[in-house]
Write a protein that holds these residues in place. Structure first.
Motif, PDB file in Angstrom:
ATOM      1  N   GLY A  81      -0.251   4.243   2.422  1.00  0.00           N
ATOM      2  CA  GLY A  81       0.842   3.330   2.692  1.00  0.00           C
ATOM      3  C   GLY A  81       0.819   2.793   4.114  1.00  0.00           C
TER       4      GLY A  81
ATOM      5  N   THR B 100       6.393   2.461   5.395  1.00  0.00           N
ATOM      6  CA  THR B 100       6.464   2.705   3.946  1.00  0.00           C
ATOM      7  C   THR B 100       5.319   3.612   3.517  1.00  0.00           C
ATOM      8  OG1 THR B 100       5.237   0.646   3.589  1.00  0.00           O
ATOM      9  CG2 THR B 100       7.658   0.554   3.414  1.00  0.00           C
ATOM     10  N   PRO B 101       5.454   4.927   3.733  1.00  0.00           N
ATOM     11  CA  PRO B 101       4.378   5.858   3.383  1.00  0.00           C
ATOM     12  C   PRO B 101       4.376   6.204   1.897  1.00  0.00           C
ATOM     13  CG  PRO B 101       6.206   7.063   4.334  1.00  0.00           C
ATOM     14  CD  PRO B 101       6.569   5.613   4.412  1.00  0.00           C
ATOM     15  N   LYS B 102       3.242   6.725   1.447  1.00  0.00           N
ATOM     16  CA  LYS B 102       3.132   7.349   0.143  1.00  0.00           C
ATOM     17  C   LYS B 102       2.208   8.553   0.284  1.00  0.00           C
ATOM     18  CE  LYS B 102      -0.683   4.397  -1.526  1.00  0.00           C
ATOM     19  NZ  LYS B 102      -1.127   3.506  -2.637  1.00  0.00           N
TER      20      LYS B 102
ATOM     21  N   TRP C  54      -1.507   8.911  -6.890  1.00  0.00           N
ATOM     22  CA  TRP C  54      -0.570   8.528  -5.832  1.00  0.00           C
ATOM     23  C   TRP C  54       0.859   8.503  -6.350  1.00  0.00           C
ATOM     24  CZ3 TRP C  54      -1.931   8.316  -0.888  1.00  0.00           C
ATOM     25  CH2 TRP C  54      -3.280   8.126  -0.567  1.00  0.00           C
TER      26      TRP C  54
ATOM     27  N   SER D 166      10.528   4.268   1.782  1.00  0.00           N
ATOM     28  CA  SER D 166      10.939   3.590   3.015  1.00  0.00           C
ATOM     29  C   SER D 166      11.535   4.608   3.979  1.00  0.00           C
ATOM     30  CB  SER D 166      11.970   2.496   2.718  1.00  0.00           C
ATOM     31  OG  SER D 166      11.426   1.518   1.857  1.00  0.00           O
TER      32      SER D 166
ATOM     33  N   ASN E 232       4.894   7.037  -5.500  1.00  0.00           N
ATOM     34  CA  ASN E 232       5.435   5.732  -5.141  1.00  0.00           C
ATOM     35  C   ASN E 232       5.641   5.617  -3.630  1.00  0.00           C
ATOM     36  OD1 ASN E 232       5.770   4.470  -7.777  1.00  0.00           O
ATOM     37  ND2 ASN E 232       7.292   6.083  -8.158  1.00  0.00           N
ATOM     38  N   THR E 233       5.704   4.383  -3.157  1.00  0.00           N
ATOM     39  CA  THR E 233       5.922   4.107  -1.738  1.00  0.00           C
ATOM     40  C   THR E 233       7.398   4.322  -1.387  1.00  0.00           C
ATOM     41  OG1 THR E 233       4.118   2.519  -1.685  1.00  0.00           O
ATOM     42  CG2 THR E 233       5.780   2.348   0.040  1.00  0.00           C
TER      43      THR E 233
ATOM     44  N   SER F 176      10.692   4.961  -5.895  1.00  0.00           N
ATOM     45  CA  SER F 176      10.788   4.513  -4.503  1.00  0.00           C
ATOM     46  C   SER F 176      12.225   4.641  -4.012  1.00  0.00           C
ATOM     47  CB  SER F 176      10.332   3.054  -4.384  1.00  0.00           C
ATOM     48  OG  SER F 176       8.954   2.947  -4.678  1.00  0.00           O
TER      49      SER F 176
END
Length: 675
Positions: free
Chosen positions: A279, A346-348, A369, A374, A371-372, A243
């Motif tokens: 996210g 906060t996309p993923k 998936w 910012s 990680n998220t 992240s």
């Protein structure tokens, strides 16, 4: 006009046929059309049956159902299902209800966007909209979306004739292959109802004639076409990005890394990968998403993609995972501008699905998936602008086959930041002309400020990817120009070369303060982002180079001999065969004046050294248009000498009289510029 344009079509009925087949039950063989007691028709290949989804698909391959073999239901069930048949290449355009883009179909079920209504009309005439079929969503997954068609070019598989000509051609990439006879046409199951008429086909080079049935043309698409089987395992890579924070206009922002492991003995081809956005974020936070192979700075697979209403995007270009290897793939985001991005989101990104070709099997749990991340809109990362260079060739260089160091394109890159240095790591051009990958050996990229060569690359599937090592650093508010040259034109007489920058991520730039790749500003806002259409270079005729053969050395010769070899040259023919209609060699005698002279040299013949075959008739030395003295003359011929592409050793043999004395020397030279 946008590339996607709306056409309203009726939905094709699935597995619906209208035909009568005599109920003769018999055993089937590979290549047969078969059916049981039901209505579905199958193509049998490799012991498997492949279903025609509907009658429309069937009619692109066969005009009627007279060739269908009825088998017992028990025999039919003994053949495992292999897949669905796709439309025959070059017959119909296709679309689906939920996507407005209209596509042409190429071999293997590859789809290429028609680009616009204007291009469709130019290719197929005013009734182009009558040549479009809707493919049901459930069968759309059988197709692969490739690059857009080049405007004005027909898709591979099209049968076409030129206005005013009786010759029918099969379009095969950049070549047009004449179909020799009606028998050859029928042998390949071609259908006259799909013949189109073109105003001109001069952009295509002539290919080999089609004289009979060819497996590549008769094998029904959707039936394999490669080694069947194999398996791969997909898993989250240990170095998948942690992240972190991404910024506006950041390119190749890595969200996910996966390993695709092939431990078997068969290569496996990934047909398509579906990327999904998750996210607390918006699709609008991304300009596009993409797949990068091997490393973040590696080669991009296919085009940049945008999300659909399901927050998914499909990358449809093939990725081959070699037997016994592991392929690393990165899912990256090309972020939108700071103004359009939502701070704090906060996309993923993840891989929703992965389809394989040729019945290969996939192990692993999907979706996977990353990680998220910012999003930050307050940081201004580096910015850059790409434009045509000041010396970008504005006229046709008209390179001939064999020409070297031909300038074909120049770009200018400007660092728009006054606070951050940038480095250029990669420049990718798309060759948008008709020249094939083999027509040009390699291209080189030069620093126009000092002439230094920065990288060399070959053309692969129309793309030329320059990887700069070391990277090229560009200071704050500085600019630099870069010239692309063809190292040597190796073929393609009559074809064209046009270097564009197609994707806005094909100029790979990294800002050195935040260590982030950036999306430059280009002259255009859609593909191609730099359209170099005004700088098209047409490859001219072949070339002939004549030079001394270093393997032929000076030696002692005897007087009074016939057929004495006194010279040898290399004739290098490139591009196409040449006919030489006049040849001459200038011969000189030095040494004692009392010995032999030019009149004592007779019966001069040019010949093929490797075969011993004479190329010209005999000619006595003398009679050249140049000054002839007792010590200087020449052998000339107006016989036509035909030489194919390649390197030929050409020698000169002469009859010597007995008047020569010790110490005299004879030299002969060729100057093609005087022919």
């Amino acid at each position: 006009m946008k590339k996607g344009f709306i056409i309203f079509m009726a939905l094709a009925m699935l597995l619906s046929y209208s035909f009568v087949v005599a109920p003769v039950v018999k055993s089937a063989s590979d290549g047969d059309l078969i059916k049981g007691s039901g209505s579905a028709v199958y193509y049998l290949n490799g012991g498997k049956r492949y279903v025609f989804p509907n009658e429309k698909t069937y009619k692109t391959w066969y005009p009627d159902f007279s060739g269908v073999v009825v088998v017992s239901d028990s025999e039919l069930s003994s053949y495992p299902l292999g897949g669905n048949v796709t439309y025959r290449a070059g017959t119909k355009m296709v679309k689906i209800d939920t996507v407005p883009t209209v596509y042409a179909v190429e071999p293997g079920g590859v789809l290429r966007s028609i680009l616009s209504e204007a291009n469709a009309a130019a290719l197929y005439g005013s009734t182009w909209n009558k040549k479009i079929d809707d493919v049901p969503d459930s069968f759309w997954v059988n197709y692969t979306v490739g690059d857009d068609l080049t405007e004005g070019n027909y898709p591979t598989g099209t049968i076409v004739k030129e206005e005013g000509s009786a010759t029918t051609y099969y379009i095969d990439g950049a070549t047009r292959r004449p179909i020799a006879t009606g028998v050859a046409f029928d042998a390949n199951n071609l259908n006259w109802s799909y013949l189109v008429t073109a105003t001109s086909l001069v952009a295509y080079s002539d290919g080999t004639s089609i004289t009979g049935a060819e497996t590549a043309l008769t094998t029904v698409a959707g039936t394999g076409g490669g080694v069947v089987g194999g398996s791969v395992t997909v898993s989250l890579a240990s170095d998948t990005p942690a992240s972190t924070t991404y910024m506006g206009t950041q390119a190749r922002a890595p969200f996910l890394a996966v390993n695709v492991a092939n431990s078997g003995s068969t290569d496996v081809t990934i047909d398509n990968i579906v990327i999904e956005r998750g996210g607390l974020a918006l699709d609008a936070d991304f300009a596009t998403v993409a797949i990068i192979e091997d490393s973040i700075s590696g080669s991009q697979t296919g085009l940049n993609k945008t999300f659909n209403s399901d927050h998914r995007a499909t990358v449809g270009d093939d990725i081959v995972v070699k037997a016994g290897t592991t392929k690393k793939l990165f899912v990256v985001g090309n972020m939108t501008t700071r103004e359009l991005m939502t701070a704090g989101n906060t996309p993923k990104l993840g891989i929703y699905s992965m389809a394989l070709k040729n019945d290969a099997t996939l192990s692993g749990s999907l979706p996977i998936w990353g990680n998220t991340m910012s999003l930050n809109t307050g940081v201004h990362i580096a910015a850059a602008t790409m434009a045509a260079g000041g010396s970008n060739p504005t006229t046709d260089a008209a390179p001939k086959v064999g020409d070297m160091n031909v300038e074909v394109a120049q770009i200018k890159v400007t660092n728009d930041s006054t606070t951050e240095e940038i480095q250029i790591e990669k420049v990718v051009f798309k060759q948008n002309g008709t020249a094939s990958d083999s027509d040009v050996g390699t291209y080189s990229l030069y620093d126009s400020s000092n002439g230094a060569k920065l990288a060399t690359a070959s053309q692969v599937n129309k793309y030329i990817e320059f990887s700069l090592s070391p990277v090229f650093k560009l200071g704050k508010a500085k600019n630099n120009e870069f010239m692309v040259k063809i190292d040597e034109v190796q073929g393609g007489s009559g074809r064209t070369i046009q270097l564009d920058i197609y994707r806005n991520t094909d100029l790979l730039l990294k800002g050195l303060t935040y260590n982030a790749y950036v999306i430059p500003t280009f002259p255009a806002t859609s593909q191609p982002y730099w359209d170099n259409a005004g700088e098209v270079h047409k490859i001219g005729n072949g070339s002939l180079k004549v030079e001394p053969d270093s393997t032929f050395v000076a030696q002692n010769i005897a007087e009074g001999k016939d057929g004495v070899q006194i010279g040898q040259w290399l004739f290098t023919v490139k591009g196409e065969a040449v006919d030489i209609t006049a040849m001459e060699a200038l011969c000189k005698i030095a040494g004692t004046a009392a010995g032999g002279n030019i009149s004592d040299m007779t019966g001069g013949i040019f010949y093929d050294v490797e075969t011993g075959t004479g190329l010209t008739g005999a000619d006595d030395v003398g009679g050249l248009t140049t000054t002839t003295t007792a010590a200087e003359g020449g052998v000339s011929s107006t016989d036509t000498v035909s030489l194919n592409v390649g390197v030929h050793k050409v020698g000169l043999k002469i009859n010597l009289s007995s008047d020569f004395v010790d110490g005299q020397t004879i030299t002969c030279e060729i100057d093609p510029d005087t022919w």
